[in-house]
Design a protein around this motif. Structure first.
Motif: not given
Length: 478
Positions: A109-133
């Motif tokens: 079953e396909p997952a709910d679509e995410l906006d790629p730009d929103d995902y990349l922005s969120d990923l950048l925030d998580r990488l800057m925080e350095g939280d492994d989980e």
């Protein structure tokens, strides 16, 4: 041996026997892992499987690093097998630091679509925080959102390359460094280097989590054993010379010196403990006087092994350059096992390159050979006929009954004159003549290959496609 150890041995033997395995859980996973190692070419025997199980009570099974090193200690006998071990360990014992219910099920079953730009922005925030989980959760989300491919049969597969087409790791690194500059106003060169090292480590962790998630989903869909058999890379000494990446070549170069030392030891032992020579009739008769003339105790002349002279003639054109490179490096690393080693290289003409290998590093000698030696005469395409003719004209007189001649190449002569008569004459002059061919046997005599034309004038034409086969052959002739 204690009663508990006897029980462990019986249970392990039962699992390893033919038929459906009766055990489940962690013990079964360890035994499946050892069997996967065996299929991958790692020499994990049944006794090593027993050792692996015996080690488990002494380990903290929640500590993956401790489990990894303990299993490696009892199953891996060669450093070249460690890469296959690590690949399979990640598959059979994936990291599970979060609760089981946080792992999304593998579904069509396909997952709910995410906006790629929103995902990349969120990923950048998580990488800057350095939280492994958080990084692990973002990796799983990236696989679901960007790695999904629906097949014509309605099934779903996941691919790593699609994830990293959508998630540009180099751009993420630049964005992270830009944010660090904004936070600090100005970075010294040392600070920038420290930030870069830390950010690269976080991106590697993200990449590894993506790879682990791809493997997990593939194993859930196609079965653990099938994925294990497909993903396992062969040991470095079994890699085909024709398909070497830059990383593979670096690993092979690192293996040459240790391999040469090992081969030298084997050759020395073989010479020391070789079979006796011819029957000594005089000593045998003298010894038989004590038994009434019956030769119960034959006497033999001592065997005097000699170090052969070695002449190496190798094609260094693009198609077989890697094969020639590692052969020359290994032979010259072992040159003490021969009374003399002379090397000749050619593309469409031949030149002696022995002096380049007599001093300095073999890798540097290879570079100098390609720039300093006269290897191109006409158009830079392999010409075995012209090169062999030149060798015969200038160097054949140096071949003696003590000489062993090795010709290295794929025998693809670009439809030019073969001059196989040179090999016929070398065979008459030399003690032995061999041809090492890095192409699979099924490709010999196809296209412009003239293997049979040359093969009839050598003692043996040998398929040598990897470092393991090359080492076995060199040991045989030394």
């Amino acid at each position: 041996m204690s009663i508990e150890e006897d029980e462990v041995d019986e249970r392990v033997a039962q699992v390893l026997a033919d038929g459906p395995p009766p055990l489940n859980g962690f013990l079964q996973r360890v035994l499946d892992f050892v069997q996967a190692l065996r299929r991958a070419g790692v020499g994990a025997t049944q006794s090593e499987a027993i050792d692996a199980v015996r080690a488990l009570p002494h380990l903290d099974l929640l500590d993956r690093a401790q489990l990894r090193e303990a299993l490696a200690a009892v199953t891996v006998t060669s450093q070249t097998h460690r890469r296959a071990f690590d690949d399979l360990f990640e598959l059979y014992f994936p990291a599970r630091r979060a609760e089981p219910d946080d792992t999304p099920p593998v579904t069509d079953e396909p997952a709910d679509e995410l906006d790629p730009d929103d995902y990349l922005s969120d990923l950048l925030d998580r990488l800057m925080e350095g939280d492994d989980e958080a990084i692990r959760q973002m990796a799983r989300l990236a696989v679901e959102q960007f790695g999904r491919v629906e097949g014509r049969d309605g099934g779903v597969s996941y691919f790593q390359y699609k994830v990293f087409r959508a998630v540009d790791l180099q751009q993420l690194l630049r964005d992270m460094l830009a944010r660090a500059v904004d936070d600090e106003d100005r970075l010294t060169p040392l600070q920038e280097r420290l930030y870069r090292d830390e950010f690269e480590a976080r991106l590697r962790a993200f990449q590894q989590e993506v790879e682990a998630e791809i493997r997990r989903r593939a194993a859930a869909q196609r079965g653990l054993e099938q994925v294990a058999d497909r993903m396992t890379r062969p040991p470095v000494e079994e890699l085909d010379f024709f398909h070497l990446s830059a990383e593979d070549q670096a690993q092979l170069r690192a293996q040459i010196r240790p391999l040469a030392r090992k081969l030298a030891t084997r050759v020395s032992v073989k010479r020391k403990h070789g079979k006796d020579g011819r029957l000594d009739v005089r000593r045998t008769v003298r010894q038989s006087l004590s038994t009434g003339g019956v030769p119960f105790d034959p006497m033999f002349r001592p065997r005097r092994p000699h170090k052969p002279e070695l002449f190496v003639i190798c094609d260094v054109s693009g198609s077989v350059a890697s094969f020639a490179r590692f052969t020359l490096m290994l032979v010259h690393a072992l040159q003490e096992q021969f009374s003399k080693v002379r090397s000749f290289a050619f593309i469409d003409t031949l030149d002696e390159v022995t002096a380049l290998f007599e001093q300095g590093d073999a890798a540097d000698a290879m570079k100098r050979m390609m720039s300093e030696a006269e290897l191109v005469w006409l158009d830079g395409h392999s010409d075995y006929g012209h090169s062999l003719e030149r060798f015969h004209a200038e160097y054949a007189r140096d071949i003696s009954p003590r000489s062993t001649v090795l010709i290295l190449g794929d025998a693809r002569n670009n439809y030019r004159q073969a001059n196989a008569w040179v090999l016929q004459d070398l065979q008459r002059r030399a003690r032995r003549v061999f041809w090492l061919n890095p192409e699979p046997i099924q490709f010999w005599d196809t296209g412009d290959s003239i293997s049979s034309s040359y093969g009839r004038f050598v003692e043996e034409m040998v398929e040598v496609r990897n470092l393991k086969q090359l080492a076995g052959f060199v040991e045989r002739i030394a």
